[in-house]
Write a protein that holds these residues in place. Structure first.
Motif, PDB file in Angstrom:
ATOM      1  N   ARG A 366       0.823  -1.219   0.000  1.00  0.00           N
ATOM      2  CA  ARG A 366       0.000   0.000   0.000  1.00  0.00           C
ATOM      3  C   ARG A 366       0.860   1.273   0.000  1.00  0.00           C
ATOM      4  N   ALA A 367       1.916   1.283   0.792  1.00  0.00           N
ATOM      5  CA  ALA A 367       2.766   2.486   0.842  1.00  0.00           C
ATOM      6  C   ALA A 367       3.349   2.778  -0.539  1.00  0.00           C
ATOM      7  N   ARG A 368       3.747   1.718  -1.265  1.00  0.00           N
ATOM      8  CA  ARG A 368       4.290   1.921  -2.615  1.00  0.00           C
ATOM      9  C   ARG A 368       3.207   2.422  -3.570  1.00  0.00           C
ATOM     10  N   SER A 369       1.990   1.866  -3.453  1.00  0.00           N
ATOM     11  CA  SER A 369       0.897   2.294  -4.330  1.00  0.00           C
ATOM     12  C   SER A 369       0.510   3.749  -4.058  1.00  0.00           C
ATOM     13  N   VAL A 370       0.464   4.112  -2.770  1.00  0.00           N
ATOM     14  CA  VAL A 370       0.197   5.515  -2.408  1.00  0.00           C
ATOM     15  C   VAL A 370       1.288   6.414  -2.994  1.00  0.00           C
ATOM     16  N   GLY A 371       2.549   5.956  -2.917  1.00  0.00           N
ATOM     17  CA  GLY A 371       3.658   6.730  -3.466  1.00  0.00           C
ATOM     18  C   GLY A 371       3.527   6.937  -4.968  1.00  0.00           C
ATOM     19  N   ILE A 372       3.075   5.895  -5.682  1.00  0.00           N
ATOM     20  CA  ILE A 372       2.916   5.985  -7.143  1.00  0.00           C
ATOM     21  C   ILE A 372       1.738   6.895  -7.493  1.00  0.00           C
ATOM     22  N   TYR A 373       0.622   6.754  -6.764  1.00  0.00           N
ATOM     23  CA  TYR A 373      -0.510   7.671  -6.967  1.00  0.00           C
ATOM     24  C   TYR A 373      -0.052   9.113  -6.760  1.00  0.00           C
ATOM     25  N   ARG A 374       0.708   9.354  -5.688  1.00  0.00           N
ATOM     26  CA  ARG A 374       1.161  10.708  -5.385  1.00  0.00           C
ATOM     27  C   ARG A 374       2.227  11.186  -6.390  1.00  0.00           C
ATOM     28  N   LEU A 375       2.954  10.251  -7.005  1.00  0.00           N
ATOM     29  CA  LEU A 375       3.863  10.603  -8.108  1.00  0.00           C
ATOM     30  C   LEU A 375       3.055  11.220  -9.258  1.00  0.00           C
ATOM     31  N   TRP A 376       1.993  10.526  -9.651  1.00  0.00           N
ATOM     32  CA  TRP A 376       1.138  11.057 -10.728  1.00  0.00           C
ATOM     33  C   TRP A 376       0.446  12.342 -10.288  1.00  0.00           C
ATOM     34  N   ARG A 377      -0.108  12.330  -9.076  1.00  0.00           N
ATOM     35  CA  ARG A 377      -0.881  13.485  -8.609  1.00  0.00           C
ATOM     36  C   ARG A 377      -0.024  14.742  -8.584  1.00  0.00           C
ATOM     37  N   ASP A 378       1.170  14.659  -7.973  1.00  0.00           N
ATOM     38  CA  ASP A 378       1.990  15.854  -7.846  1.00  0.00           C
ATOM     39  C   ASP A 378       2.752  16.165  -9.127  1.00  0.00           C
ATOM     40  N   GLY A 379       2.841  15.155 -10.029  1.00  0.00           N
ATOM     41  CA  GLY A 379       3.306  15.465 -11.385  1.00  0.00           C
ATOM     42  C   GLY A 379       2.375  16.470 -12.044  1.00  0.00           C
ATOM     43  N   GLY A 380       1.119  16.511 -11.599  1.00  0.00           N
ATOM     44  CA  GLY A 380       0.148  17.485 -12.103  1.00  0.00           C
ATOM     45  C   GLY A 380       0.586  18.926 -11.885  1.00  0.00           C
ATOM     46  N   PHE A 381       1.310  19.201 -10.778  1.00  0.00           N
ATOM     47  CA  PHE A 381       1.849  20.553 -10.568  1.00  0.00           C
ATOM     48  C   PHE A 381       2.735  20.962 -11.744  1.00  0.00           C
ATOM     49  N   ALA A 382       3.624  20.036 -12.141  1.00  0.00           N
ATOM     50  CA  ALA A 382       4.574  20.321 -13.214  1.00  0.00           C
ATOM     51  C   ALA A 382       3.848  20.509 -14.539  1.00  0.00           C
ATOM     52  N   VAL A 383       2.922  19.584 -14.855  1.00  0.00           N
ATOM     53  CA  VAL A 383       2.149  19.691 -16.104  1.00  0.00           C
ATOM     54  C   VAL A 383       1.344  20.988 -16.102  1.00  0.00           C
ATOM     55  N   GLY A 384       0.733  21.306 -14.955  1.00  0.00           N
ATOM     56  CA  GLY A 384      -0.077  22.518 -14.843  1.00  0.00           C
ATOM     57  C   GLY A 384       0.743  23.781 -15.040  1.00  0.00           C
ATOM     58  N   ALA A 385       1.958  23.807 -14.464  1.00  0.00           N
ATOM     59  CA  ALA A 385       2.814  24.990 -14.591  1.00  0.00           C
ATOM     60  C   ALA A 385       3.221  25.218 -16.043  1.00  0.00           C
ATOM     61  N   VAL A 386       3.605  24.135 -16.741  1.00  0.00           N
ATOM     62  CA  VAL A 386       4.048  24.266 -18.136  1.00  0.00           C
ATOM     63  C   VAL A 386       2.862  24.624 -19.047  1.00  0.00           C
ATOM     64  N   LEU A 387       1.785  23.833 -18.921  1.00  0.00           N
ATOM     65  CA  LEU A 387       0.626  24.018 -19.802  1.00  0.00           C
ATOM     66  C   LEU A 387      -0.008  25.402 -19.611  1.00  0.00           C
ATOM     67  N   SER A 388      -0.286  25.765 -18.351  1.00  0.00           N
ATOM     68  CA  SER A 388      -0.968  27.046 -18.111  1.00  0.00           C
ATOM     69  C   SER A 388      -0.037  28.219 -18.430  1.00  0.00           C
TER      70      SER A 388
END
Length: 429
Positions: A366-388
């Motif tokens: 579970r800790a690894r799965s949470v880490g992977i979900y949070r990898l994608w989720r917080d990758g959204g900051f980077a995508v959002g900064a570039v795209l917007s």
């Protein structure tokens, strides 16, 4: 058996005495809530001030360059989230938490004394690594303590504490900046939070990994692909792509933080361009995470009762409507209403996504799965900064907000179509 023996049999015996549940582990749980409020405050020191620092102190005229700090923060935090899960499975949760606080120590000094924008970006890389370790670990430790029946409530309390910390600090730093200037005042608050957070984590937080192992002994897999013995690669592909629920949750998390990155980086600039004072910008920067934070006290527990899917779909659609109001509205009152709506939509989604991961993931990984979900989720900051940033430079900020509104609505529809509705069974309580 000799006193103090650490044979496997001895460990098994102590594990039998472990009880899962919010009430049974309340003192440790509340300490972790306090720690996460400080983690949020450490991030909140930037929300109002950094976009203004970019335009007023460092004279950055392109949105794409001004948003480099959010890109740096997002990439660093996303990558660290992934490793936080693996490290805490290997070494335990507490060492990872303490390491996260130690890494944060230079951040306020770099923000105060940084002579060029490169220093601010570097500070955000370090802050991202710290947040990835500290926030991820408080999430895992609370999941460990409460067990399956109150996971939504636990995530609601965790994320509420963190985002009320963000909101309170965004409001306070707006006031400090308008009274005493953009530097150093607002960042002295961040330095105090880091010192207290480190002290609390070292002196009062206890290891929870054995609670996860105790839960694993009685865990029933949601489906046959989610059994205990999976490699890191299998956990990654299952969470990211193969499992319908886990992958739906991962993309929704990414889009959620994509719009949060937009709100963080461009809203203060939009509001300033419309002639709003720093204090009013501080209010708007604080209202959104405040509603988001407080709302999670209700939505997390609600998802334990009605299931995860309705709140995730509804929350993404509410966020899309709020972003539309920011793009096409004008003036403090319209934007205040939009900030409240955006906070409410995010509150519906945020703890529910984490709890949904916990429903499907086996306690062993579970800790690894949470880490992977949070990898994608917080990758959204980077995508959002570039795209917007690119869209705002080409067509203006309202256009960037409108595009992200459409993306957010589409993400909610993906969850509606793809996510299984029956992973979480409220009757399992």
């Amino acid at each position: 058996m000799t006193p103090g023996s650490t044979s496997p049999k001895h460990h098994h015996h102590t594990r039998d005495a472990i009880t899962l549940g919010l009430r049974q582990n309340l003192p440790q749980f509340m300490i972790l809530v306090a720690v996460n409020a400080l983690v949020g405050g450490t991030l909140g020191q930037e929300r109002t001030v950094l976009p203004l620092l970019a335009s007023e102190v460092f004279k950055l005229d392109l949105y794409t360059s001004a948003l480099t700090y959010i890109l740096a923060f997002g990439v660093a935090k996303a990558a660290t989230n992934y490793f936080a899960g693996t490290l805490s499975d290997r070494y335990g949760r507490k060492p990872v938490l303490v390491a996260g606080w130690l890494i944060a120590l230079p951040v306020p000094l770099m923000l105060i004394f940084g002579p060029s924008w490169g220093w601010i970006v570097a500070a955000n890389v370090i802050l991202g690594i710290s947040q990835g370790l500290t926030w991820s670990t408080t999430v895992m430790m609370k999941m460990d303590l409460v067990g399956p029946s109150q996971r939504g409530r636990a995530m609601g309390l965790n994320e509420a504490a963190g985002y009320l910390g963000v909101a309170g600090t965004a409001l306070a730093t707006g006031y400090i900046a308008s009274t005493y200037g953009l530097r150093p005042g607002p960042f002295l608050l961040g330095a105090a939070f880091i010192a207290v957070g480190l002290g609390l984590s070292v002196l009062t937080v206890r290891e929870t990994h054995h609670h996860a192992r105790a839960e694993a002994a009685n865990h029933v897999a949601v489906h046959e692909g989610a059994h205990a013995q999976l490699s890191n690669r299998e956990v990654f592909t299952l969470t990211s792509f193969r499992d319908k629920s886990l992958s739906s949750v991962s993309q929704a998390g990414m889009v959620n933080n994509l719009n949060d990155g937009l709100a963080w980086g461009l809203f203060p600039v939009l509001f300033a361009a419309a002639g709003l004072s720093i204090e009013r910008i501080g209010i708007l920067a604080a209202v959104y995470p405040a509603v988001w934070g407080a709302g999670q006290l209700v939505t997390g527990a609600l998802s334990d009762r009605i299931g995860r899917k309705p709140l995730i779909v509804g929350g993404m659609l509410v966020q899309a409507a709020a972003l539309g109001l920011v793009a096409f509205g004008a003036g403090f009152d319209a934007w205040l209403a939009a900030a409240v709506l955006l906070g409410a939509g995010t509150a519906m989604v945020y703890p529910t996504l984490l709890a949904a991961i916990g429903d499907v993931a086996h306690p062993e990984w579970r800790a690894r799965s949470v880490g992977i979900y949070r990898l994608w989720r917080d990758g959204g900051f980077a995508v959002g900064a570039v795209l917007s940033g690119i869209i705002a430079d080409a067509y203006g900020i309202p256009a960037a907000v409108a595009v992200v509104a459409v993306l957010t609505g589409a993400s909610g529809l993906v969850v509606a179509v793809r996510m299984r509705g029956a992973d979480h069974k409220p009757s399992s309580r």
